[in-house]
Design a protein around this motif. Sequence first.
Motif, short mmCIF file in Angstrom:
data_model
loop_
_atom_site.label_atom_id
_atom_site.label_comp_id
_atom_site.label_asym_id
_atom_site.label_seq_id
_atom_site.Cartn_x
_atom_site.Cartn_y
_atom_site.Cartn_z
N ASN A 172 -0.41 56.26 -15.38
CA ASN A 172 0.71 55.31 -15.22
C ASN A 172 1.85 56.04 -14.52
O ASN A 172 2.54 56.86 -15.12
N SER A 173 2.01 55.74 -13.25
CA SER A 173 3.04 56.42 -12.46
C SER A 173 4.40 55.72 -12.52
O SER A 173 5.35 56.17 -11.86
N THR A 174 4.49 54.65 -13.30
CA THR A 174 5.76 53.93 -13.38
C THR A 174 6.60 54.48 -14.54
O THR A 174 6.17 55.38 -15.28
N ASP A 175 7.81 53.91 -14.70
CA ASP A 175 8.70 54.36 -15.77
C ASP A 175 8.70 53.42 -16.96
O ASP A 175 9.60 53.44 -17.80
N ALA A 190 4.78 55.42 -19.81
CA ALA A 190 5.14 56.02 -18.52
C ALA A 190 4.61 57.45 -18.45
O ALA A 190 4.83 58.26 -19.37
N GLY A 191 3.88 57.74 -17.39
CA GLY A 191 3.31 59.07 -17.20
C GLY A 191 2.05 59.35 -18.02
O GLY A 191 1.42 60.41 -17.85
N GLU A 192 1.64 58.44 -18.87
CA GLU A 192 0.45 58.65 -19.71
C GLU A 192 -0.82 58.45 -18.89
O GLU A 192 -0.85 57.71 -17.90
N ARG A 193 -1.89 59.12 -19.34
CA ARG A 193 -3.15 59.10 -18.59
C ARG A 193 -4.30 58.65 -19.49
O ARG A 193 -4.37 59.03 -20.66
#
Length: 209
Positions: free
Chosen positions: A147-150, A181-184
């Motif tokens: 997740n490249s969003t905020d 946000a930022g999680e994979r």
Amino acid sequence: MSVRAPQATRAPRRPRVPSAPAALLLAAVSALALTACGGGDGGDGASARPTPTPPDTASFSGTPATALSSLEASARERASAAASSASARASEFEASVSAEVTRASEAAQRELDGVNGRGNATADVSLTGKPRSETGGLLAVVVNITNSTDRTASYAVQVDFRDPDGKVAETRFVGAEDLKAGERAQPLAISRKPAEPRLTAEVAKAQRY
């Protein structure tokens, strides 16, 4: 008184020399005797050689040896056992995919049904091959979703498996819900097609929602 006349002195006897035929006969007898006595161990006479004994065919059966047939049967048994073992490992690997992942896949397919083109999140998705030794021989790829969003978002991804001619041989859907946000997330896309011909996996669609 009477005087006896002296007796005549006898001449000594000469040894008799055998005639030629007798001498030849004597030589032949002597040679035979020497031959008979000289045939022992280490003598000059020729020793008798043993005569090879032919095999006793009475104990042989009429059926030819079956070693080749036994080898072929053994090879078939090993191949069958290997195939059964590979099938069991593949089934175990698929069973290890949880019911939650299956539910997410169904949700991803529903989400992608209304998406035109490749979707809005292909840049957030990549594929990594997984060794067949870890999948029971199945073709499986790790779908890396980041997740490249905020903000928190969910993802739906369609993975196509193409044959050497570029045709789609199989399609799988995977998803990841409520990624922060930022999680994979790293769900698996598994093909159930045979190992040959070799297939290539690609991200066909990826939608963030």
